[in-house]
Scaffold this active site. Sequence first.
Site, PDB file in Angstrom:
ATOM      1  N   TYR A 142       0.825  -1.210   0.000  1.00  0.00           N
ATOM      2  CA  TYR A 142       0.000   0.000   0.000  1.00  0.00           C
ATOM      3  C   TYR A 142       0.863   1.266   0.000  1.00  0.00           C
ATOM      4  O   TYR A 142       0.399   2.332  -0.380  1.00  0.00           O
ATOM      5  CB  TYR A 142      -0.900   0.039   1.237  1.00  0.00           C
ATOM      6  CG  TYR A 142      -2.229  -0.661   1.082  1.00  0.00           C
ATOM      7  CD1 TYR A 142      -2.305  -1.989   0.690  1.00  0.00           C
ATOM      8  CD2 TYR A 142      -3.415   0.019   1.352  1.00  0.00           C
ATOM      9  CE1 TYR A 142      -3.529  -2.628   0.573  1.00  0.00           C
ATOM     10  CE2 TYR A 142      -4.642  -0.611   1.236  1.00  0.00           C
ATOM     11  CZ  TYR A 142      -4.693  -1.928   0.841  1.00  0.00           C
ATOM     12  OH  TYR A 142      -5.904  -2.557   0.729  1.00  0.00           O
ATOM     13  N   LYS A 190       3.139 -15.526   2.828  1.00  0.00           N
ATOM     14  CA  LYS A 190       3.355 -16.260   1.574  1.00  0.00           C
ATOM     15  C   LYS A 190       4.862 -16.481   1.476  1.00  0.00           C
ATOM     16  O   LYS A 190       5.525 -16.070   0.522  1.00  0.00           O
ATOM     17  CB  LYS A 190       2.793 -15.417   0.407  1.00  0.00           C
ATOM     18  CG  LYS A 190       2.745 -16.118  -0.929  1.00  0.00           C
ATOM     19  CD  LYS A 190       1.690 -17.196  -1.038  1.00  0.00           C
ATOM     20  CE  LYS A 190       1.836 -17.956  -2.353  1.00  0.00           C
ATOM     21  NZ  LYS A 190       0.996 -19.176  -2.407  1.00  0.00           N
ATOM     22  N   ASP A 222      -2.992 -18.343   1.023  1.00  0.00           N
ATOM     23  CA  ASP A 222      -3.982 -19.041   0.185  1.00  0.00           C
ATOM     24  C   ASP A 222      -4.676 -20.154   0.984  1.00  0.00           C
ATOM     25  O   ASP A 222      -5.874 -20.376   0.851  1.00  0.00           O
ATOM     26  CB  ASP A 222      -3.353 -19.569  -1.119  1.00  0.00           C
ATOM     27  CG  ASP A 222      -2.032 -20.292  -0.917  1.00  0.00           C
ATOM     28  OD1 ASP A 222      -1.482 -20.268   0.201  1.00  0.00           O
ATOM     29  OD2 ASP A 222      -1.542 -20.896  -1.897  1.00  0.00           O
ATOM     30  N   ASP A 246      -6.413  -6.952   4.223  1.00  0.00           N
ATOM     31  CA  ASP A 246      -7.538  -6.294   3.552  1.00  0.00           C
ATOM     32  C   ASP A 246      -8.454  -7.343   2.946  1.00  0.00           C
ATOM     33  O   ASP A 246      -9.677  -7.318   3.123  1.00  0.00           O
ATOM     34  CB  ASP A 246      -7.005  -5.352   2.461  1.00  0.00           C
ATOM     35  CG  ASP A 246      -8.131  -4.679   1.695  1.00  0.00           C
ATOM     36  OD1 ASP A 246      -9.057  -4.185   2.355  1.00  0.00           O
ATOM     37  OD2 ASP A 246      -8.086  -4.670   0.450  1.00  0.00           O
ATOM     38  N   ASP A 250     -12.432  -8.996   4.532  1.00  0.00           N
ATOM     39  CA  ASP A 250     -13.702  -8.967   3.780  1.00  0.00           C
ATOM     40  C   ASP A 250     -14.284 -10.370   3.725  1.00  0.00           C
ATOM     41  O   ASP A 250     -15.482 -10.579   3.912  1.00  0.00           O
ATOM     42  CB  ASP A 250     -13.488  -8.459   2.342  1.00  0.00           C
ATOM     43  CG  ASP A 250     -13.696  -6.957   2.211  1.00  0.00           C
ATOM     44  OD1 ASP A 250     -13.502  -6.245   3.212  1.00  0.00           O
ATOM     45  OD2 ASP A 250     -14.046  -6.498   1.102  1.00  0.00           O
TER      46      ASP A 250
HETATM   47  C1  IPM Z   1     -10.419  -1.056   4.032  1.00  0.00           C
HETATM   48  C2  IPM Z   1     -10.650  -0.476   2.666  1.00  0.00           C
HETATM   49  C3  IPM Z   1      -9.462   0.405   2.294  1.00  0.00           C
HETATM   50  C4  IPM Z   1      -8.235  -0.470   2.272  1.00  0.00           C
HETATM   51  C5  IPM Z   1      -9.627   1.152   0.950  1.00  0.00           C
HETATM   52  C6  IPM Z   1     -10.875   1.976   0.912  1.00  0.00           C
HETATM   53  C7  IPM Z   1      -8.400   1.985   0.623  1.00  0.00           C
HETATM   54  O1  IPM Z   1     -10.888  -1.468   1.721  1.00  0.00           O
HETATM   55  O2  IPM Z   1     -10.314  -0.288   5.004  1.00  0.00           O
HETATM   56  O3  IPM Z   1     -10.344  -2.280   4.142  1.00  0.00           O
HETATM   57  O4  IPM Z   1      -7.932  -1.116   1.262  1.00  0.00           O
HETATM   58  O5  IPM Z   1      -7.518  -0.485   3.282  1.00  0.00           O
HETATM   59 MN    MN Z   2     -10.934  -3.496   2.556  1.00  0.00          MN
END
Ligand code: IPM
Ligand code: MN
Length: 355
Positions: A142, A190, A222, A246, A250
């Site tokens: 990032y 990884k 993975d 990240d 999710d």
């Molecule tokens: C999160 C979001 C952010 C990230 C984006 C919006 C830059 O997806 O906080 O997980 O990737 O960190």
């Molecule tokens: Mn995210």
Amino acid sequence: MEMNIALLPGDGIGPEVVDQAVKVVKAIGKKFGHTLNFEEALTGAAAIDAVGNPYPDSTHEVCLKADAVLFGAIGHPKFDNDPSAKVRPEQGLLEMRKKLGLFCNVRPTFTFPSLVHKSPLKKDRIEGTDLVFLRELTGGIYFGEPRGRNEQGTKAFDTCVYSVEEIERLARMGFEFAQKRRKLLTCVDKANVLATSRLWRETVQRLAPEYPDVKVEYEFVDAVAMRLIQWPKSYDVLITENMFGDILTDEASVISGSMGLMPSASIGTKTKLFEPIHGSYPQAAGKDIANPLATVLSAAMMFEYAFGLQEEANAISEVVNLSLEKGIVTEDLSEGDKAYKTSEVGDWLVEQLEK
Ligand code: IPM
Ligand code: MN
């Protein structure tokens, strides 16, 4: 206690969900006798429109002098579809994380008894899941340099870079979290391919003897992606680099039944920040339909992590659980029953706290 809280509602549904969290925080203040001062500041697309910068210095000042930051969401479709945009809302979020030194993003995953049937995953696999990701938040791909394009614009590159110090401070948090929980730490990497991952593994291995009560396991990202939804109960604390975290968090939100429920805390060297893991959900912005519970639960994490007030945090979690049990929920969770508005859910939570 007197608490100075910076409010950064941001974009999309950010302002409406932060409004609900603020109502709940005020109700807690009243119930437990705390003095609360709020200061609002601009971020994201809203800040680009107003002053041309998604994280203006004036906003940073407000965050620095606050005891905690409550954040909504960042992002706007007009930037998503324009890869040539010079300034992007997300840059503000990354700059804010960097400038506030928020290197550790705490993202818990747990199930709500009344919602287990909502998950697309089988009940017996997920019921009772209680794990927490510590995602490294200010390093890795990032932020690594160099990044960009070659002169002809025919190649693009990003750099993943980690120093021992960056890994060590995150890993130590992981060990400490594990010590307070079920004493199992999983280092997600990884290492079979990436040099940065090998440094992660090496560093965690070096620290492990200092925490003899914690069992450490090492697993490739993975494989974690797979085991996470197959056997989520087999995890306790997971530590990982920025991008893996990240993606996996999710994925983990599916276990709880809705992304609209998952809170997070970002901690580091300066003011701590609390935000839902969901995004700005522009399609719902301004409609009073978004689920405010992830932000309300982020406020609960604020009481716990920024102020060390566990009772206040629990009081919030309890009313949130009650709203789920009683079906006082927004349309993402209403299952054909009455869907409550964002603001109605907030009002209901406040009413319960005032009882
Ligand atoms: C999160 C979001 C952010 C990230 C984006 C919006 C830059 O997806 O906080 O997980 O990737 O960190
Ligand atoms: Mn995210």
